[in-house]
Design a protein around this motif. Structure first.
Motif, mmCIF file in Angstrom:
data_model
loop_
_atom_site.group_PDB
_atom_site.id
_atom_site.type_symbol
_atom_site.label_atom_id
_atom_site.label_comp_id
_atom_site.label_asym_id
_atom_site.label_seq_id
_atom_site.Cartn_x
_atom_site.Cartn_y
_atom_site.Cartn_z
ATOM 1 N N SER A 294 0.847 -1.193 0.000
ATOM 2 C CA SER A 294 0.000 0.000 0.000
ATOM 3 C C SER A 294 0.878 1.236 0.000
ATOM 4 C CB SER A 294 -0.898 0.013 1.251
ATOM 5 O OG SER A 294 -0.097 0.191 2.408
ATOM 6 N N LEU A 295 0.258 2.364 -0.290
ATOM 7 C CA LEU A 295 0.981 3.634 -0.237
ATOM 8 C C LEU A 295 1.462 3.916 1.179
ATOM 9 C CD1 LEU A 295 1.907 6.267 -1.570
ATOM 10 C CD2 LEU A 295 -0.368 7.212 -1.078
ATOM 11 N N ALA A 296 0.655 3.549 2.172
ATOM 12 C CA ALA A 296 1.038 3.812 3.565
ATOM 13 C C ALA A 296 2.324 3.070 3.918
ATOM 14 C CB ALA A 296 -0.096 3.392 4.502
ATOM 15 N N VAL A 297 2.427 1.810 3.522
ATOM 16 C CA VAL A 297 3.646 1.040 3.817
ATOM 17 C C VAL A 297 4.822 1.601 3.022
ATOM 18 C CG1 VAL A 297 4.746 -1.232 3.726
ATOM 19 C CG2 VAL A 297 2.333 -1.035 4.350
ATOM 20 N N LEU A 298 4.574 1.991 1.780
ATOM 21 C CA LEU A 298 5.657 2.572 0.981
ATOM 22 C C LEU A 298 6.181 3.845 1.639
ATOM 23 C CD1 LEU A 298 7.431 2.748 -1.541
ATOM 24 C CD2 LEU A 298 5.540 3.950 -2.686
ATOM 25 N N GLN A 299 5.279 4.693 2.104
ATOM 26 C CA GLN A 299 5.711 5.935 2.753
ATOM 27 C C GLN A 299 6.560 5.639 3.995
ATOM 28 O OE1 GLN A 299 1.636 7.505 2.948
ATOM 29 N NE2 GLN A 299 2.356 9.306 1.867
ATOM 30 N N ARG A 300 6.135 4.649 4.756
ATOM 31 C CA ARG A 300 6.915 4.276 5.940
ATOM 32 C C ARG A 300 8.290 3.743 5.517
ATOM 33 N NH1 ARG A 300 5.811 -0.769 10.062
ATOM 34 N NH2 ARG A 300 7.685 -0.412 11.312
ATOM 35 N N ALA A 301 8.312 2.909 4.474
ATOM 36 C CA ALA A 301 9.575 2.307 4.026
ATOM 37 C C ALA A 301 10.531 3.362 3.492
ATOM 38 C CB ALA A 301 9.285 1.244 2.967
ATOM 39 N N ILE A 302 9.986 4.373 2.840
ATOM 40 C CA ILE A 302 10.838 5.472 2.358
ATOM 41 C C ILE A 302 11.440 6.204 3.553
ATOM 42 C CG2 ILE A 302 10.804 7.716 1.192
ATOM 43 C CD1 ILE A 302 8.661 6.485 -0.697
ATOM 44 N N GLY A 303 10.617 6.464 4.555
ATOM 45 C CA GLY A 303 11.109 7.133 5.757
ATOM 46 C C GLY A 303 12.161 6.316 6.485
ATOM 47 N N VAL A 314 1.117 -5.229 -10.044
ATOM 48 C CA VAL A 314 -0.102 -4.476 -10.355
ATOM 49 C C VAL A 314 -1.290 -4.959 -9.526
ATOM 50 C CG1 VAL A 314 -1.784 -3.970 -12.174
ATOM 51 C CG2 VAL A 314 0.673 -3.837 -12.666
ATOM 52 N N SER A 315 -1.515 -6.260 -9.456
ATOM 53 C CA SER A 315 -2.709 -6.727 -8.756
ATOM 54 C C SER A 315 -2.575 -6.587 -7.245
ATOM 55 C CB SER A 315 -3.025 -8.183 -9.136
ATOM 56 O OG SER A 315 -1.998 -9.050 -8.727
ATOM 57 N N ARG A 316 -1.370 -6.729 -6.713
ATOM 58 C CA ARG A 316 -1.205 -6.577 -5.263
ATOM 59 C C ARG A 316 -1.595 -5.169 -4.814
ATOM 60 N NH1 ARG A 316 4.445 -7.378 -4.223
ATOM 61 N NH2 ARG A 316 4.708 -5.139 -4.093
ATOM 62 N N LEU A 317 -1.425 -4.209 -5.709
ATOM 63 C CA LEU A 317 -1.703 -2.813 -5.371
ATOM 64 C C LEU A 317 -3.106 -2.392 -5.794
ATOM 65 C CD1 LEU A 317 1.780 -1.441 -6.409
ATOM 66 C CD2 LEU A 317 0.971 -1.972 -4.101
ATOM 67 N N GLY A 318 -3.836 -3.268 -6.471
ATOM 68 C CA GLY A 318 -5.221 -2.966 -6.790
ATOM 69 C C GLY A 318 -5.456 -2.494 -8.214
ATOM 70 N N GLY A 319 -4.442 -2.589 -9.082
ATOM 71 C CA GLY A 319 -4.652 -2.212 -10.484
ATOM 72 C C GLY A 319 -3.679 -1.147 -10.937
ATOM 73 N N LEU A 320 -3.914 -0.656 -12.150
ATOM 74 C CA LEU A 320 -3.004 0.332 -12.735
ATOM 75 C C LEU A 320 -3.099 1.692 -12.046
ATOM 76 C CD1 LEU A 320 -3.413 -0.527 -16.530
ATOM 77 C CD2 LEU A 320 -1.378 -0.899 -15.122
ATOM 78 N N THR A 321 -4.294 2.053 -11.592
ATOM 79 C CA THR A 321 -4.462 3.376 -10.969
ATOM 80 C C THR A 321 -3.586 3.506 -9.729
ATOM 81 O OG1 THR A 321 -6.738 3.471 -11.791
ATOM 82 C CG2 THR A 321 -6.148 5.000 -10.024
ATOM 83 N N ASN A 322 -3.685 2.549 -8.826
ATOM 84 C CA ASN A 322 -2.858 2.600 -7.610
ATOM 85 C C ASN A 322 -1.391 2.362 -7.924
ATOM 86 O OD1 ASN A 322 -4.986 3.166 -5.932
ATOM 87 N ND2 ASN A 322 -5.364 1.025 -5.414
ATOM 88 N N SER A 323 -1.108 1.479 -8.885
ATOM 89 C CA SER A 323 0.293 1.187 -9.227
ATOM 90 C C SER A 323 0.968 2.424 -9.799
ATOM 91 C CB SER A 323 0.365 0.029 -10.230
ATOM 92 O OG SER A 323 -0.149 -1.156 -9.660
ATOM 93 N N ARG A 324 0.225 3.188 -10.588
ATOM 94 C CA ARG A 324 0.795 4.428 -11.122
ATOM 95 C C ARG A 324 1.152 5.388 -9.985
ATOM 96 N NH1 ARG A 324 -2.867 8.696 -14.346
ATOM 97 N NH2 ARG A 324 -3.996 8.413 -12.390
ATOM 98 N N LEU A 325 0.277 5.469 -8.988
ATOM 99 C CA LEU A 325 0.547 6.357 -7.850
ATOM 100 C C LEU A 325 1.837 5.949 -7.138
ATOM 101 C CD1 LEU A 325 -0.186 8.517 -5.749
ATOM 102 C CD2 LEU A 325 -1.694 6.826 -4.666
ATOM 103 N N LEU A 326 1.954 4.650 -6.816
ATOM 104 C CA LEU A 326 3.154 4.190 -6.119
ATOM 105 C C LEU A 326 4.380 4.303 -7.023
ATOM 106 C CD1 LEU A 326 0.953 3.091 -4.141
ATOM 107 C CD2 LEU A 326 2.569 1.263 -3.621
ATOM 108 N N ARG A 327 4.196 4.050 -8.316
ATOM 109 C CA ARG A 327 5.299 4.198 -9.268
ATOM 110 C C ARG A 327 5.854 5.618 -9.218
ATOM 111 N NH1 ARG A 327 4.788 4.760 -14.995
ATOM 112 N NH2 ARG A 327 3.219 6.367 -14.537
ATOM 113 N N ASP A 328 4.959 6.593 -9.244
ATOM 114 C CA ASP A 328 5.402 7.990 -9.275
ATOM 115 C C ASP A 328 6.044 8.407 -7.944
ATOM 116 O OD1 ASP A 328 4.537 8.121 -11.873
ATOM 117 O OD2 ASP A 328 2.628 9.096 -11.397
ATOM 118 N N VAL A 329 5.516 7.887 -6.842
ATOM 119 C CA VAL A 329 6.139 8.176 -5.544
ATOM 120 C C VAL A 329 7.547 7.576 -5.486
ATOM 121 C CG1 VAL A 329 5.996 7.732 -3.059
ATOM 122 C CG2 VAL A 329 3.952 8.419 -4.325
#
Ligand SMILES: [Mg+2]
Length: 415
Positions: A294-303, A314-329
Motif C-alpha cells: 500500500s501507499l502507507a507502507v511505501l511511505q513508511r519504508a521510504i522514511g 499491479v494486482s497486489r496494489l489494486g490495479g493500474l491506478t494505484n500502481s501508477r501512484l506508487l510508481r510515481d512516488v
C-alpha cells in the motif's frame, strides 16, 4: 454494516440493474453510442458500464523448467486466471486479468478474486469507466480492502479509456520511455547445479537478468546464489529472492556470506519489520516485494530507508491506478522499480508492459512477463518476448484482442 441491494447469483434471476445471471453467448448486446445536449452544444453522452463478464482460464506453464517453485515448497505449474470483460453503452469493451499465483503467495487466492469481483461488479453498473478515480472510489466503497480483487476491473477500465481516446494505455500513464522492456527470469529453487543449468539455457535465449529463488537452508542458499552468479557471467543483475522464507538470523547468515557479491537481496523475511532489521545490519542493495502492499507502507519504508528497489505488482496494489501512484512516488524518491504482477497471461502482460513502458528507463529494473511461458495464448497483440525483452504495443488501450475460444464460456455476468 448494512449494505444496499445485494447481487443475487441465482441463475436466470429476474433482470434488474446490478443483478447477476448466467450468460448466454448469443445474447451479446448491440448498443449504439449516443449524444446529449447541453444548451446548444451536442456532447458525447457519458459512457456507462452496462455489463461485466467474468471468465476462468487454467493455463499450464511450459518452458525451461517444469514448475515455478519458491521458498516453503510453494509451487505453481499452471495459472488460475480470472479475466473480466467490461462492456459499455458505447460498444467499447475493456479487458482485465488477475492471477494471485495460488493461495499461499500473498493474502489472495483465485476464488477470492472471483468472489471480490462478484461483490464489486453491481456497484459499477451505470458508472462511467473513463473516470478512473471515481471507479476506484466506487470499488473501495463496495468492498473494503482486498485490492487484488479490484485490479482486473481497474485494468479493463483503462483499456476502455485508451480505446475511447485512441491512445495506448502507456500514453495515458505518462508516455513511453524507450522502445522495449528488459526482462528477467525467475529461477526456481532447486539444487545449485540445476539452477545454474537453467541460467545458461536462458542466457542462450537472450536473458541477462535472473532472480534466484532461495529462502531454504542458508548454507544451500549461499551455494545457489553463487552458482547462479557464476553461470550468469558479467553484465546482468541477480535478485536473491527468499520470498520471506528466512528468519532474521538465517537472512543475516546468507547476506553476510554474499556481501561482497553484486546482487539484490529480495524480501528476505516475511514481515516488513524483520526485513528492516536485516537491512540495517548490512549494506547490500535491498529490494522489497510482498511486504509493500500500500501507499502507507511505501511511505513508511521510504522514511525508514528500508530498500533501494521495489517490486510493484499491479494486482497486489489494486490495479493500474494505484500502481501508477506508487510508481510515481518511488520515482520521486529515487527507488528503482521492477514493474510486474503476481502472474499473468497475455491480457495481464499487456497491462504490466504499459505501466513499465511509461516508467522512466533510468528508474526501472528488468521486469517479469510470464506470457511467453504459457502453453496457449489468451489474446493476440500482447507484448512479444524476444532477446530477453518485451516489445510494447502502440495500439489504443491495452492493444490486445482476447481469443474468445481460449477463454471458454463466461462463468458470471452482471448487468
Ligand atoms: Mg519477489
Amino acid at each position: 454494516m448494512k449494505k444496499a441491494a445485494r447481487a443475487n447469483w441465482t441463475p436466470n434471476f429476474s433482470m434488474e440493474r446490478g443483478q447477476f445471471r448466467e450468460l448466454r453467448l448469443e445474447e451479446a448486446s448491440s448498443i449504439s453510442s449516443a449524444t446529449e445536449t447541453r444548451g446548444s452544444i451536442a456532447l458525447p453522452a457519458s459512457m456507462k458500464i452496462t455489463r461485466i463478464l467474468g471468465f476462468r482460464v487454467l493455463v499450464p506453464l511450459k518452458g525451461t523448467y517444469p514448475s515455478y517453485t519458491m521458498s516453503g515448497g510453494r509451487t505453481a505449474d499452471e495459472f488460475d486466471s480470472t479475466i473480466v470483460c467490461v462492456q459499455t453503452n458505447s460498444g467499447i469493451e475493456g479487458w482485465g486479468e488477475v492471477i494471485p499465483l495460488g493461495a499461499s503467495y500473498l493474502p489472495a487466492y483465485p476464488e477470492g478474486a472471483r468472489a471480490g469481483i462478484r461483490e464489486i461488479a453491481p456497484a459499477l453498473i451505470g458508472a462511467d469507466p473513463t473516470q478512473l478515480g471515481k471507479i476506484n472510489y466506487k470499488m473501495d466503497a463496495a468492498l473494503c480492502g482486498h485490492p487484488y480483487t479490484k485490479s482486473a476491473l481497474d485494468i479493463a477500465c483503462w483499456d476502455i479509456l485508451g480505446k475511447h481516446t485512441g491512445l495506448p494505455v502507456s500514453t495515458l500513464l505518462g508516455g513511453q520511455f524507450g522502445n522495449r522492456i528488459r526482462l528477467y527470469r525467475a529461477i526456481p529453487i532447486a539444487p545449485p547445479e540445476d539452477m545454474a543449468g537453467w541460467v545458461r539455457d536462458l542466457k542462450s535465449q537472450g536473458f541477462v537478468d535472473f532472480q534466484a529463488k532461495v529462502g531454504s537452508d542458508p548454507v544451500g542458499d549461499i551455494e545457489r546464489i553463487k552458482a547462479v552468479i557464476d553461470a550468469m557471467g558479467p553484465g546482468g543483475s541477480v535478485y536473491a529472492d527468499a520470498n520471506g522464507g528466512w528468519t532474521m538470523s538465517q537472512a543475516a547468515q546468507v547476506v553476510r556470506a554474499v556481501r561482497d557479491l553484486d546482487l539484490f537481496i529480495e524480501q528476505p523475511c516475511q514481515s516488513y519489520e524483520a526485513c528492516l532489521s536485516v537491512r540495517r545490519r548490512f549494506d547490500n542493495p535491498f529490494l522489497l516485494d510482498e511486504s509493500v502492499d500500500s501507499l502507507a507502507v511505501l511511505q513508511r519504508a521510504i522514511g525508514d530507508r528500508a530498500m533501494d528497489a521495489i517490486s510493484l505488482k499491479v494486482s497486489r496494489l489494486g490495479g493500474l491506478t494505484n500502481s501508477r501512484l506508487l510508481r510515481d512516488v518511488c520515482a520521486q524518491n529515487g527507488i528503482m522499480m521492477r514493474i510486474e504482477d503476481t502472474a499473468c497471461t497475455d491480457i495481464g502482460a499487456a497491462a504490466v508492459c504499459h505501466l513499465a513502458h511509461s516508467t522512466p528507463e533510468h528508474m526501472r529494473l528488468a521486469a517479469s512477463l510470464a506470457n511467453s511461458r504459457l502453453s496457449f495464448h489468451t489474446a493476440t497483440g500482447a507484448p512479444e518476448v524476444s532477446d530477453g525483452c518485451a516489445w510494447p504495443s502502440d495500439k489504443p488501450g491495452l492493444g490486445i484482442e482476447p481469443i474468445r475460444s481460449a477463454l471458454g464460456e463466461p462463468i458470471f455476468s452482471c448487468e
